[in-house]
Design a protein around this motif. Structure first.
Motif, PDB file in Angstrom:
ATOM      1  N   VAL A 163       0.848  -1.189   0.000  1.00 28.63           N
ATOM      2  CA  VAL A 163       0.000   0.000   0.000  1.00 28.63           C
ATOM      3  C   VAL A 163       0.884   1.240   0.000  1.00 28.63           C
ATOM      4  CG1 VAL A 163      -1.661   1.378   1.333  1.00 28.63           C
ATOM      5  CG2 VAL A 163      -1.953  -1.107   1.162  1.00 28.63           C
ATOM      6  N   VAL A 164       0.550   2.189  -0.867  1.00 25.73           N
ATOM      7  CA  VAL A 164       1.204   3.498  -0.887  1.00 25.73           C
ATOM      8  C   VAL A 164       0.121   4.552  -0.727  1.00 25.73           C
ATOM      9  CG1 VAL A 164       2.626   5.129  -2.188  1.00 25.73           C
ATOM     10  CG2 VAL A 164       3.025   2.668  -2.442  1.00 25.73           C
ATOM     11  N   THR A 165       0.259   5.423   0.268  1.00 25.11           N
ATOM     12  CA  THR A 165      -0.720   6.484   0.449  1.00 25.11           C
ATOM     13  C   THR A 165      -0.214   7.770  -0.202  1.00 25.11           C
ATOM     14  OG1 THR A 165       0.152   7.228   2.594  1.00 25.11           O
ATOM     15  CG2 THR A 165      -1.522   5.484   2.605  1.00 25.11           C
ATOM     16  N   VAL A 166      -1.158   8.565  -0.680  1.00 26.89           N
ATOM     17  CA  VAL A 166      -0.847   9.831  -1.338  1.00 26.89           C
ATOM     18  C   VAL A 166      -1.626  10.941  -0.644  1.00 26.89           C
ATOM     19  CG1 VAL A 166      -1.032  11.148  -3.487  1.00 26.89           C
ATOM     20  CG2 VAL A 166      -0.401   8.731  -3.563  1.00 26.89           C
ATOM     21  N   ASP A 167      -0.925  12.021  -0.277  1.00 28.27           N
ATOM     22  CA  ASP A 167      -1.553  13.248   0.228  1.00 28.27           C
ATOM     23  C   ASP A 167      -2.050  13.143   1.659  1.00 28.27           C
ATOM     24  OD1 ASP A 167      -2.422  16.003  -0.319  1.00 28.27           O
ATOM     25  OD2 ASP A 167      -4.467  15.229  -0.182  1.00 28.27           O
ATOM     26  N   TRP A 168      -2.107  11.960   2.224  1.00 28.92           N
ATOM     27  CA  TRP A 168      -2.669  11.819   3.562  1.00 28.92           C
ATOM     28  C   TRP A 168      -2.021  10.635   4.254  1.00 28.92           C
ATOM     29  CZ3 TRP A 168      -8.389  13.346   4.445  1.00 28.92           C
ATOM     30  CH2 TRP A 168      -8.657  13.408   5.804  1.00 28.92           C
ATOM     31  N   ARG A 169      -1.377  10.866   5.389  1.00 28.88           N
ATOM     32  CA  ARG A 169      -0.767   9.789   6.154  1.00 28.88           C
ATOM     33  C   ARG A 169      -1.701   9.359   7.268  1.00 28.88           C
ATOM     34  NH1 ARG A 169       4.787  12.106   7.596  1.00 28.88           N
ATOM     35  NH2 ARG A 169       4.945  12.908   5.489  1.00 28.88           N
ATOM     36  N   LEU A 170      -2.112   8.099   7.227  1.00 30.03           N
ATOM     37  CA  LEU A 170      -3.015   7.591   8.260  1.00 30.03           C
ATOM     38  C   LEU A 170      -2.208   7.116   9.463  1.00 30.03           C
ATOM     39  CD1 LEU A 170      -5.542   5.536   6.104  1.00 30.03           C
ATOM     40  CD2 LEU A 170      -5.955   7.713   7.254  1.00 30.03           C
ATOM     41  N   PRO A 171      -2.549   7.565  10.672  1.00 28.45           N
ATOM     42  CA  PRO A 171      -1.807   7.150  11.876  1.00 28.45           C
ATOM     43  C   PRO A 171      -1.832   5.632  12.038  1.00 28.45           C
ATOM     44  CG  PRO A 171      -3.326   8.962  12.360  1.00 28.45           C
ATOM     45  CD  PRO A 171      -3.645   8.501  10.977  1.00 28.45           C
ATOM     46  N   GLY A 172      -0.655   5.076  12.270  1.00 29.02           N
ATOM     47  CA  GLY A 172      -0.562   3.651  12.554  1.00 29.02           C
ATOM     48  C   GLY A 172      -0.563   2.736  11.351  1.00 29.02           C
TER      49      GLY A 172
END
Length: 343
Positions: free
Chosen positions: A148-157
């Protein structure tokens, strides 16, 4: 009179036309060497039969679909759609397909979880512009071994790679530009506190003001959902404040559009009676008079970097190492919407 659709051609049809063995035809379509005359015969027969290899089935046999899921919070935001274009552009060159979905449909939540949908389609990885509601499902995907790669938003944990704008830099540069032009009574229109990227922009903006010895009135920081209507309402609140800001920073493109409309409706002159630094909204920046000063994020570069990281994870699925966190700098595009004040 109805006509029965012609069934798709198969290896056996090519065998019938060429007289070659199924093993030879299979070797050709799996990228192995075959005699030149056999290759030409297969290509000619395939063209005549309109044969199209079933790439999905072939990929499944190899344990990979060569497809990536792209998860968006909405399909109605220009930034999100630009991210899709950049990802697809990069991955197509790697022979990887893209499946796009969202947990929102026509502005309302979908009753089908988008992450579960992507996993049911056997995607090899997920690139996500996530919402908080996606956190649990994405964590489950990571636990199951799905990159998984997130873009624009880092989800805690969430144990995932991440690519975003350097949001603190964006806010700091925008705020400093207003300060450098002599403005001392500043305002900002930002998102809700749960919006990770916009919260970073606010932190950078406040760092610039604090560093210059300025104190921002609490009612000069307007929080709003990310929509044109809410940007309009937030700017109207600033314009009707007891002490009106002389300059405002809007931290999102939709908020910027709403703010500009509010200034126009108020009768104030952009770049004269009120100064503004917007965010993205490049098309709007070209049609306002004077042209709008905006902070521009490198959307195509962000998308390509997310796709590059994902491609690397697929090439080495067992590779160890720390998660990658990329924060990319943007730039301030100068227009004429910020008046130089001389005190």
């Amino acid at each position: 009179m109805s006509t029965k659709p012609r069934s798709a051609a198969t290896y056996k049809d090519i065998q019938r036309v060429t007289g070659l063995s199924l093993a030879t035809i299979s070797k050709f379509y799996n990228g192995q060497n075959v005699l030149a005359e056999n290759r030409r015969a297969i290509e000619t027969a395939a063209a005549e039969l309109d044969y199209r290899p079933n790439v999905f089935a072939s990929s499944l046999r190899r344990g990979s679909t060569r497809s990536i899921g792209v998860l968006l919070p909405s399909l109605q935001v220009n930034f999100h759609l630009s991210i899709v274009v950049g990802i697809e552009k990069y991955l197509r060159g790697q022979g990887i397909g893209v499946l796009v979905t969202s947990n929102e449909f026509d502005g309302t939540p979908s009753n089908v979880d988008a992450v579960d949908l992507l996993r049911s389609r056997r995607v090899d990885g997920i690139i996500s512009v996530p919402a908080m509601s996606d956190s649990s499902a994405l964590a489950s995907a990571v636990a199951a071994g799905v990159p998984v790669v997130t873009v624009d938003w880092r989800l805690p944990g969430l144990d995932a790679d991440s690519v975003s704008l350097d949001n603190v830099q964006a806010g700091r540069v925008s705020g400093q530009h207003l300060i450098d032009h002599g403005h001392r009574t500043l305002g900002a229109i930002v998102g809700e506190p749960t919006m990770w990227s916009l919260e970073g922009r606010l932190q950078g903006f406040l760092a610039a003001t604090t560093g210059s010895g300025l104190e921002i009135q609490s009612d000069h920081i307007q929080r709003a959902p990310l929509s044109v209507n809410d940007g309009y309402a937030a700017m109207m609140r600033l314009l009707s404040a007891d002490v009106r800001p002389t300059a405002v920073f809007t931290a999102n493109s939709e908020l910027t559009v709403g703010a500009v409309i509010a200034i126009n409706d108020s009768g104030l002159r952009l770049g004269h009676d009120i100064s503004l630094v917007g965010f993205d909204a490049l098309e709007l920046a070209q049609v306002t008079r004077p042209k709008l000063t905006v902070f521009v994020q490198p959307v195509e570069t962000i998308a390509a970097e997310a796709a590059r990281i994902m491609s690397g994870r697929l090439d080495d699925p067992t590779g160890a190492g720390e998660r990658l966190v990329r924060e990319l700098p943007g730039r301030l595009q100068i227009g004429g919407s910020v008046l130089a004040r001389h005190e």
